[in-house]
Design an enzyme around this catalytic site. Sequence first.
Site, PDB file in Angstrom:
ATOM      1  N   GLN A 184      -7.833   0.115 -17.213  1.00  0.00           N
ATOM      2  CA  GLN A 184      -8.525  -0.779 -16.274  1.00  0.00           C
ATOM      3  C   GLN A 184      -9.873  -0.177 -15.872  1.00  0.00           C
ATOM      4  O   GLN A 184     -10.883  -0.878 -15.783  1.00  0.00           O
ATOM      5  CB  GLN A 184      -7.641  -1.003 -15.045  1.00  0.00           C
ATOM      6  CG  GLN A 184      -8.314  -1.730 -13.896  1.00  0.00           C
ATOM      7  CD  GLN A 184      -7.322  -2.118 -12.818  1.00  0.00           C
ATOM      8  OE1 GLN A 184      -6.604  -3.091 -12.945  1.00  0.00           O
ATOM      9  NE2 GLN A 184      -7.263  -1.339 -11.757  1.00  0.00           N
ATOM     10  N   LEU A 188       0.819  -1.217   0.000  1.00  0.00           N
ATOM     11  CA  LEU A 188       0.000   0.000   0.000  1.00  0.00           C
ATOM     12  C   LEU A 188       0.851   1.265   0.000  1.00  0.00           C
ATOM     13  O   LEU A 188       1.899   1.334   0.642  1.00  0.00           O
ATOM     14  CB  LEU A 188      -0.925   0.007   1.225  1.00  0.00           C
ATOM     15  CG  LEU A 188      -1.938  -1.141   1.308  1.00  0.00           C
ATOM     16  CD1 LEU A 188      -2.844  -0.955   2.522  1.00  0.00           C
ATOM     17  CD2 LEU A 188      -2.771  -1.263   0.041  1.00  0.00           C
ATOM     18  N   HIS A 189       0.372   2.252  -0.752  1.00  0.00           N
ATOM     19  CA  HIS A 189       1.009   3.579  -0.786  1.00  0.00           C
ATOM     20  C   HIS A 189      -0.100   4.633  -0.755  1.00  0.00           C
ATOM     21  O   HIS A 189      -1.291   4.289  -0.669  1.00  0.00           O
ATOM     22  CB  HIS A 189       1.914   3.703  -2.014  1.00  0.00           C
ATOM     23  CG  HIS A 189       1.256   3.367  -3.312  1.00  0.00           C
ATOM     24  ND1 HIS A 189       0.167   4.066  -3.811  1.00  0.00           N
ATOM     25  CD2 HIS A 189       1.492   2.385  -4.222  1.00  0.00           C
ATOM     26  CE1 HIS A 189      -0.208   3.556  -4.964  1.00  0.00           C
ATOM     27  NE2 HIS A 189       0.570   2.516  -5.240  1.00  0.00           N
ATOM     28  N   LYS A 232      -5.002   6.118 -12.264  1.00  0.00           N
ATOM     29  CA  LYS A 232      -3.647   5.660 -12.617  1.00  0.00           C
ATOM     30  C   LYS A 232      -3.717   4.529 -13.649  1.00  0.00           C
ATOM     31  O   LYS A 232      -2.902   4.464 -14.563  1.00  0.00           O
ATOM     32  CB  LYS A 232      -2.955   5.190 -11.334  1.00  0.00           C
ATOM     33  CG  LYS A 232      -1.733   4.327 -11.533  1.00  0.00           C
ATOM     34  CD  LYS A 232      -0.543   5.185 -11.823  1.00  0.00           C
ATOM     35  CE  LYS A 232       0.754   4.442 -12.052  1.00  0.00           C
ATOM     36  NZ  LYS A 232       0.799   3.036 -11.993  1.00  0.00           N
ATOM     37  N   ASP A 233      -4.687   3.630 -13.466  1.00  0.00           N
ATOM     38  CA  ASP A 233      -4.879   2.519 -14.404  1.00  0.00           C
ATOM     39  C   ASP A 233      -6.089   2.855 -15.281  1.00  0.00           C
ATOM     40  O   ASP A 233      -7.163   2.270 -15.131  1.00  0.00           O
ATOM     41  CB  ASP A 233      -5.083   1.212 -13.638  1.00  0.00           C
ATOM     42  CG  ASP A 233      -3.850   0.844 -12.828  1.00  0.00           C
ATOM     43  OD1 ASP A 233      -2.942   0.234 -13.384  1.00  0.00           O
ATOM     44  OD2 ASP A 233      -3.785   1.207 -11.635  1.00  0.00           O
ATOM     45  N   GLY A 292      -1.458   6.342  -2.979  1.00  0.00           N
ATOM     46  CA  GLY A 292      -2.494   6.191  -4.006  1.00  0.00           C
ATOM     47  C   GLY A 292      -3.618   5.307  -3.487  1.00  0.00           C
ATOM     48  O   GLY A 292      -4.801   5.656  -3.559  1.00  0.00           O
ATOM     49  N   HIS A 293      -3.254   4.153  -2.927  1.00  0.00           N
ATOM     50  CA  HIS A 293      -4.258   3.259  -2.337  1.00  0.00           C
ATOM     51  C   HIS A 293      -4.995   3.968  -1.189  1.00  0.00           C
ATOM     52  O   HIS A 293      -6.212   3.850  -1.055  1.00  0.00           O
ATOM     53  CB  HIS A 293      -3.595   1.997  -1.764  1.00  0.00           C
ATOM     54  CG  HIS A 293      -2.868   1.156  -2.773  1.00  0.00           C
ATOM     55  ND1 HIS A 293      -1.509   0.938  -2.707  1.00  0.00           N
ATOM     56  CD2 HIS A 293      -3.303   0.470  -3.863  1.00  0.00           C
ATOM     57  CE1 HIS A 293      -1.140   0.135  -3.710  1.00  0.00           C
ATOM     58  NE2 HIS A 293      -2.207  -0.150  -4.425  1.00  0.00           N
TER      59      HIS A 293
HETATM   60  P1  AMP Z   1      -2.909  -2.095  -7.407  1.00  0.00           P
HETATM   61  O1  AMP Z   1      -2.646  -2.484  -5.993  1.00  0.00           O
HETATM   62  O2  AMP Z   1      -1.691  -1.580  -8.116  1.00  0.00           O
HETATM   63  O3  AMP Z   1      -3.678  -3.130  -8.187  1.00  0.00           O
HETATM   64  O4  AMP Z   1      -3.875  -0.848  -7.332  1.00  0.00           O
HETATM   65  C1  AMP Z   1      -5.080  -0.889  -6.620  1.00  0.00           C
HETATM   66  C2  AMP Z   1      -5.879   0.347  -6.951  1.00  0.00           C
HETATM   67  O5  AMP Z   1      -5.137   1.504  -6.576  1.00  0.00           O
HETATM   68  C3  AMP Z   1      -6.172   0.483  -8.455  1.00  0.00           C
HETATM   69  O6  AMP Z   1      -7.516   0.936  -8.623  1.00  0.00           O
HETATM   70  C4  AMP Z   1      -5.175   1.514  -8.893  1.00  0.00           C
HETATM   71  O7  AMP Z   1      -5.596   2.249 -10.032  1.00  0.00           O
HETATM   72  C5  AMP Z   1      -5.098   2.400  -7.668  1.00  0.00           C
HETATM   73  N1  AMP Z   1      -3.854   3.169  -7.684  1.00  0.00           N
HETATM   74  C6  AMP Z   1      -2.587   2.676  -7.851  1.00  0.00           C
HETATM   75  N2  AMP Z   1      -1.693   3.689  -7.888  1.00  0.00           N
HETATM   76  C7  AMP Z   1      -2.400   4.842  -7.749  1.00  0.00           C
HETATM   77  C8  AMP Z   1      -2.059   6.225  -7.722  1.00  0.00           C
HETATM   78  N3  AMP Z   1      -0.797   6.642  -7.840  1.00  0.00           N
HETATM   79  N4  AMP Z   1      -3.048   7.124  -7.562  1.00  0.00           N
HETATM   80  C9  AMP Z   1      -4.356   6.714  -7.449  1.00  0.00           C
HETATM   81  N5  AMP Z   1      -4.743   5.426  -7.457  1.00  0.00           N
HETATM   82  C10 AMP Z   1      -3.792   4.501  -7.615  1.00  0.00           C
END
Ligand code: AMP
Length: 282
Positions: free
Chosen positions: A153, A33-34, A149-150, A36-37
Amino acid sequence: MKTCRTEHELRTLLRVERSAGRSIGFVPTMGALHDGHLSLIGAARQDCDVVVLSIFVNPLQFGPGEDFGAYPRDEERDLRLADQAGVDIVFLPSVEEMYPSDRATTVSFSGISEVLEGASRPGHFDGVCTVVAKLLNQTSADYAYFGQKDAQQVAVVKRMAQDLSIQTDIVVCPIVREPDGLALSSRNAYLDAGQRKAATSLSRSLQAGAEVIRNGGSPEDAEAAMALLLGDRADVELDYAAAVDPSTFSKPGPGGSVLLAVAARVGPARLIDNLLIEAKRT
Ligand code: AMP
């Protein structure tokens, strides 16, 4: 915060919430997690009574030779961050829990899944659709939160939800960036200091493409400007630099919105970024 690892436990926890009339917001992630999450969790926290987070590194969305095995996993840290962010329930299924060996069904998505990310990662969006459809059924959430970001998706998941009559509302949240413009990603953890610096060329290329569009340039001109900036560096290997319609992922119509999308390999990491702009054309 409660944690559960099986669909049965999750459904039992959610039944209590739903029968008390509480709304459910769901944030699907692959962990590591960061911020963004955390922004998605924050949005869910604002909108909903109960926030459910899933952490599942989905093998179906990784192709052969991709980083499924190396993908960063740190459950203890993720649980701490989730708790601090106000998550109520974390769902941490195993691969066997999600995909029993006798699984016979995969969600297959056509059209926009075949360009850009879909072209570079065959089968990726079928894997995404299969896991998201399953997670949305498991949670029956009122709202599910995804990051811009995606971008592809987001378009795929929205379309799938519509096509399969999934009731959950799909909410899209803005991209969270580092101060130097780098979009946050779990894969940034793969970068050393030099690669981390080189990775800022993705967001800089998007700015260069946006400048072209804002000055009345064509999508092709914007693509060339982005490719030029990304192709300029020995430590960045361009995959694609595209200017597309944000819903259809085909050539943008005159006067419509334009999604600038880039993908590049920087050292061990394959990174993506995008920028949505309203084209002002005369
Ligand atoms: P992931 O764990 O990479 O599958 O991402 C989970 C969710 O977090 C997805 O909906 C991503 O689009 C979103 N996400 C990942 N990075 C960011 C970011 N930098 N800013 C906003 N949402 C993000």
